[in-house]
Design an enzyme around this catalytic site. Structure first.
Site, PDB file in Angstrom:
ATOM      1  CB  SER A 187      -0.897   0.017   1.242  1.00  0.00           C
ATOM      2  OG  SER A 187      -1.571   1.269   1.356  1.00  0.00           O
TER       3      SER A 187
ATOM      4  CE1 TYR B  19      -4.396  -2.335   5.062  1.00  0.00           C
ATOM      5  CE2 TYR B  19      -3.483  -0.169   4.543  1.00  0.00           C
ATOM      6  CZ  TYR B  19      -3.999  -1.382   4.129  1.00  0.00           C
ATOM      7  OH  TYR B  19      -4.123  -1.650   2.785  1.00  0.00           O
TER       8      TYR B  19
END
Length: 266
Positions: free
Chosen positions: A147, A160
């Site tokens: 990501s 995350y």
């Protein structure tokens, strides 16, 4: 340069929705017509994909090592031609550490296991098979999906971001270690993309105003996979990579070569 066009059998882990599902559909449509196997937790969605011609496996990767080993062994046994694996499964939770009494530590552990530990564990278990495949001349691919938040963190989802940063770093090192084996590491580095990932947070209406559409992301990503890029970044993630990460892999390569020289002479 080998690319996903060379794949004969692709496993997409976490393919019942979002990025994983879209990539599975696009890869199945490649002119090379690879076999595409999809996994997920929701049987009804797997059944839908089976009707579209996919091979399906029901599995939850947020589990212990024994279950992951069983999953890997069963998959390799059933699909000995498997040469490519995309790791798309992931979860995301918001945490506010100014209110530590409200932080659910179980969610932190689950996020770490799903987004990082479980993936590294599966890669470790799949590697003997992939190395064997590559030794026979068939290019093999390990494709983690990280990501842009692993490069520039979003403080509202701190854990995350940390898991994706860890997977990004691991991917660079893994690519370096496997450089001469015929097993290639391609990291997919998405920006904020249209996905169900955010539904449980109640953020979808706001995020939908700024995210990259799933169709556009899939198009750009498949193009990168077909080129055989070692990093497939798009949108804001590509901008973050260009500003903060460009050259890191090359520097890591030099450091690794020096390390090998030092250890060989010691």
């Amino acid at each position: 340069m080998p690319s996903i066009n060379d794949s004969k059998c692709i496993l997409v882990i976490g393919a019942t929705a979002g990025i994983g599902r879209a990539l599975a559909v696009s890869l199945k449509a490649l002119p090379s017509s690879p076999k595409v196997i999809v996994t997920g937790r929701r049987q009804e969605r797997l059944d839908e994909l089976a009707k579209q011609g996919f091979e399906t496996i029901k599995v939850d990767i947020d589990t212990d090592r024994a279950n992951l080993k069983k999953f890997v062994d069963n998959t390799v046994r059933k699909y000995p031609e498997l040469d490519s694996i995309i790791f798309s499964a992931g979860i995301q939770h918001e945490f506010d550490f100014t209110k530590p009494e409200e932080v659910n530590v179980d969610y932190i552990v689950s996020e770490l296991n799903t987004n990082y530990t479980g993936i590294v564990t599966m890669i470790t278990y799949f590697l003997p098979h992939l190395l064997k495949v590559a030794s026979k001349g068939q290019p093999a691919f390990i494709i983690p999906i990280t990501s842009g938040l692993g490069i520039v963190p979003g403080p509202w989802v701190p854990c995350y971001c940390a898991t994706k940063a860890a997977l990004h770093s691991y991917s660079i090192s893994l690519n370096e270690q496997l450089r001469d084996t015929g097993v290639h590491v391609i990291e997919i580095l998405p920006p904020l993309v249209e996905s169900e990932l955010h539904d449980h947070q109640g953020r979808t209406p706001a995020l939908s105003k700024v995210w990259m559409t799933l169709d556009e992301f899939t198009k750009q990503t498949v193009e990168g996979l077909k080129r055989g890029d070692s990093i497939v970044a798009s949108g804001m993630a590509a901008q973050g990579f260009e500003k903060f990460e460009k050259g890191k892999a090359e520097f890591a390569h030099g450091a690794y070569m020096n390390h090998k020289k030092l250890t060989a002479s010691s």
